[in-house]
Design an enzyme around this catalytic site. Structure first.
Site, PDB file in Angstrom:
ATOM      1  N   ASP A  19      -6.087  42.508   9.702  1.00  0.00           N
ATOM      2  CA  ASP A  19      -5.273  41.560   8.938  1.00  0.00           C
ATOM      3  C   ASP A  19      -3.861  42.068   8.662  1.00  0.00           C
ATOM      4  O   ASP A  19      -3.162  41.565   7.793  1.00  0.00           O
ATOM      5  CB  ASP A  19      -5.979  41.179   7.627  1.00  0.00           C
ATOM      6  N   HIS A 223      13.142  56.207  28.599  1.00  0.00           N
ATOM      7  CA  HIS A 223      12.605  55.535  27.412  1.00  0.00           C
ATOM      8  C   HIS A 223      11.544  56.393  26.715  1.00  0.00           C
ATOM      9  O   HIS A 223      10.486  55.896  26.344  1.00  0.00           O
ATOM     10  CB  HIS A 223      12.063  54.148  27.770  1.00  0.00           C
ATOM     11  N   ASP A 240      19.064  58.441  21.271  1.00  0.00           N
ATOM     12  CA  ASP A 240      19.529  57.069  21.514  1.00  0.00           C
ATOM     13  C   ASP A 240      18.997  56.250  20.353  1.00  0.00           C
ATOM     14  O   ASP A 240      17.797  55.991  20.265  1.00  0.00           O
ATOM     15  CB  ASP A 240      18.987  56.576  22.859  1.00  0.00           C
ATOM     16  N   ASP A 251      23.982  50.393  19.317  1.00  0.00           N
ATOM     17  CA  ASP A 251      23.205  51.063  20.366  1.00  0.00           C
ATOM     18  C   ASP A 251      24.022  52.266  20.828  1.00  0.00           C
ATOM     19  O   ASP A 251      24.967  52.106  21.603  1.00  0.00           O
ATOM     20  CB  ASP A 251      22.963  50.061  21.513  1.00  0.00           C
ATOM     21  N   HIS A 330      20.340  54.217  36.194  1.00  0.00           N
ATOM     22  CA  HIS A 330      20.468  52.956  35.458  1.00  0.00           C
ATOM     23  C   HIS A 330      21.914  52.471  35.491  1.00  0.00           C
ATOM     24  O   HIS A 330      22.803  53.149  35.991  1.00  0.00           O
ATOM     25  CB  HIS A 330      19.947  53.105  34.017  1.00  0.00           C
ATOM     26  N   HIS A 334      25.399  46.891  29.179  1.00  0.00           N
ATOM     27  CA  HIS A 334      24.715  45.614  28.947  1.00  0.00           C
ATOM     28  C   HIS A 334      25.410  44.948  27.774  1.00  0.00           C
ATOM     29  O   HIS A 334      26.105  45.608  26.995  1.00  0.00           O
ATOM     30  CB  HIS A 334      23.214  45.823  28.681  1.00  0.00           C
ATOM     31  N   HIS A 341      19.627  44.248  24.056  1.00  0.00           N
ATOM     32  CA  HIS A 341      20.009  43.793  25.403  1.00  0.00           C
ATOM     33  C   HIS A 341      20.295  42.309  25.213  1.00  0.00           C
ATOM     34  O   HIS A 341      19.403  41.476  25.294  1.00  0.00           O
ATOM     35  CB  HIS A 341      18.900  44.049  26.418  1.00  0.00           C
ATOM     36  N   GLU A 364      27.456  53.429  28.788  1.00  0.00           N
ATOM     37  CA  GLU A 364      26.452  54.472  28.625  1.00  0.00           C
ATOM     38  C   GLU A 364      26.073  55.191  29.912  1.00  0.00           C
ATOM     39  O   GLU A 364      24.921  55.170  30.330  1.00  0.00           O
ATOM     40  CB  GLU A 364      25.199  53.888  27.979  1.00  0.00           C
ATOM     41  N   TYR A 368      20.714  62.803  34.853  1.00  0.00           N
ATOM     42  CA  TYR A 368      19.371  63.285  34.522  1.00  0.00           C
ATOM     43  C   TYR A 368      18.872  64.110  35.700  1.00  0.00           C
ATOM     44  O   TYR A 368      18.646  63.568  36.784  1.00  0.00           O
ATOM     45  CB  TYR A 368      18.444  62.091  34.262  1.00  0.00           C
ATOM     46  N   ARG A 385      23.179  61.613  28.197  1.00  0.00           N
ATOM     47  CA  ARG A 385      23.726  60.250  28.176  1.00  0.00           C
ATOM     48  C   ARG A 385      24.673  60.170  26.991  1.00  0.00           C
ATOM     49  O   ARG A 385      24.421  60.779  25.950  1.00  0.00           O
ATOM     50  CB  ARG A 385      22.614  59.200  28.054  1.00  0.00           C
ATOM     51  N   GLU A 387      26.702  57.095  24.913  1.00  0.00           N
ATOM     52  CA  GLU A 387      26.737  55.633  24.817  1.00  0.00           C
ATOM     53  C   GLU A 387      27.526  55.184  23.594  1.00  0.00           C
ATOM     54  O   GLU A 387      27.257  55.614  22.477  1.00  0.00           O
ATOM     55  CB  GLU A 387      25.294  55.100  24.724  1.00  0.00           C
TER      56      GLU A 387
HETATM   57  N1  GLY Z   1      18.630  51.858  23.806  1.00  0.00           N
HETATM   58  C1  GLY Z   1      18.518  50.964  24.872  1.00  0.00           C
HETATM   59  C2  GLY Z   1      19.669  51.028  25.766  1.00  0.00           C
HETATM   60  O1  GLY Z   1      20.470  51.941  25.650  1.00  0.00           O
HETATM   61  O2  GLY Z   1      19.892  50.176  26.564  1.00  0.00           O
HETATM   62 MN    MN Z   2      20.822  53.020  23.904  1.00  0.00          MN
HETATM   63 MN    MN Z   3      22.198  50.581  25.662  1.00  0.00          MN
END
Ligand code: GLY
Ligand code: MN
Ligand code: MN
Length: 417
Positions: A19, A223, A240, A251, A330, A334, A341, A364, A368, A385, A387
């Protein structure tokens, strides 16, 4: 809307276990239109007549339910509080829906998101078909609301940007606190706790997505979410994390040495990513596409990979064939807004869309190097990374998260406290 009717449902409540429910988070489209964060509600925009009207169906006041589940706005208070023309109890929505669909030239609705809502709307269309003797017609066209509304959400107003700037400041404080708290021997989740603590302490509702704290080789997992590794002397830590404030996301990623000093290999990778990020930010302005921004970052990354000896061969051929993708897999950007996103079409008529003032994007780039990569061992297991969130302005862009430590010396100083 050409004498049509639009329907927008509130987000459903999702059960977690037995519940217990997942924390409720309103649907972004619904919140964008109403500013209303309660579940069990529908917004109807009725443009059939000469005077278009907005009608909100919502949970009525209920003394007993409110003792258990918290205050409700209620039907009476809704028009003044939210600016809708009319409010009605949500229990009456299903019965009232066919009336709204009678002679609507078009139905504006986002089919295909929640089966139960799709069924409810289709059933109402069926009811209107059955009323032929009343000389009424069901809607003859169906238009997806996403295509219209998401174009609005894509371009941020000054009010929205001001919230996003504040979200960026809170996110910056959180990253700085995590850098200061980092030490060999502590666990990734301790930094996650520090980040999320600052978000709440500063009044942000929640993280905009699950906070990622990846140390050592975990920094190369895009991720990574377990956040359960003990950080070791000599690790890089990639965080991140961004807060959600008043339904707007930030982000941000920063990468730092847990002991406060980059090794030569870490520093070489870091400075390459930083130069790539700076080049991508410098390339961001109206008229360019996200492909252009990505390309600006990739060119600098490839130069760095060649200099560091991580790649060999012809620069042009590496760029052409994408041989860098084993280290950079990647995209660079975005859209960012109410959803991390965010909505908005990346392509228009199959072509990459030129950026416009008011659009917010992330920048970003990263590199890696896998733990088992066939490279100089000094580079193995390094993940970096960087960003930031930028808004496109008439003559370039404004970095909403520029104040967060980023140069090697700023980062080292922050980690050492
Ligand atoms: N944290 C998700 C991205 O950087 O797109
Ligand atoms: Mn991010
Ligand atoms: Mn991002």
């Amino acid at each position: 809307m050409g004498k049509g009717v639009a329907l927008f449902p509130a987000a459903p409540v999702f059960p977690r276990n037995r519940d217990v429910e997942h924390p409720y988070r309103q649907d972004s489209d619904f919140f964008y239109l109403t500013g209303f964060d309660e579940p069990e509600a529908w917004l109807v925009l009725d443009a059939r007549g000469d005077a278009p009207r907005s009608i909100l169906f919502l949970r009525p006041k209920d003394e007993t339910r409110e003792i258990w589940d918290g205050k409700r706005l209620g039907v009476e208070a809704a028009p003044a509080a939210l600016g809708v023309d009319e409010a009605r109890p949500v229990e009456s929505f299903e019965e009232a829906l066919p009336d709204f669909l009678e002679d609507a030239k078009a139905l504006y609705f986002g089919f295909g998101k929640h089966r139960a809502y799709d069924a409810l709307v289709l059933d109402a269309i069926e009811v209107v078909r059955g009323r032929a003797r009343k000389k009424v017609e069901p809607p003859r066209a169906v238009v997806d609301t996403d295509a219209i509304l998401h174009e609005h959400r894509l371009r941020k107003s000054e009010e929205e940007l001001e919230i996003m700037r504040r979200a960026g400041r809170i996110t910056g404080e959180a990253h700085l606190a995590a850098m200061r708290a980092a030490e060999p021997g502590r666990f990734e989740y301790e930094l996650e706790a520090e980040i999320n603590r600052i978000f709440r302490m500063r009044g942000a509702e929640r993280p905009a997505y699950e906070t990622i704290v990846g140390s050592g080789p975990n920094a190369t997992i895009l991720h990574h979410r377990r956040n359960d590794r003990r950080m070791e002397d000599g690790d890089l830590v990639l965080i991140d994390a961004g807060c959600e404030l008043e339904y707007y996301a930030s982000d941000v990623t920063r990468t730092f040495p847990v002991n406060g000093k980059f090794s030569p290999a870490q520093r070489a990778v870091y400075e390459t990513v930083l130069r790539a990020q700076e080049a991508a930010i410098a390339a961001t302005r109206p008229g360019v596409t996200l492909d252009d921004v990505h390309r600006a970052a990739v060119e600098v990354l490839v130069d760095g990979l060649l200099e560091m000896g991580l790649l060999e061969g012809e620069r042009a051929e590496i760029l052409e064939k994408g041989a860098y993708s084993k280290f950079y897999m990647h995209r660079t950007s975005h859209f960012l807004g109410m959803d991390v996103h965010d909505v908005g079409a990346y392509h228009v008529e199959k072509k990459p869309r030129p950026l416009e003032p008011g659009m917010v994007i992330t920048i970003e780039p990263g590199l890696y190097v896998g733990e088992n990569a066939d490279v100089d061992p000094a580079f193995r297991g390094i993940g970096v990374r960087i960003e930031d969130d930028v808004v496109v302005t008439p003559d370039g862009c404004e970095n909403l998260t520029a104040h967060i430590p980023k140069s090697v010396s700023e980062i080292e100083a922050a980690v050492r406290g």
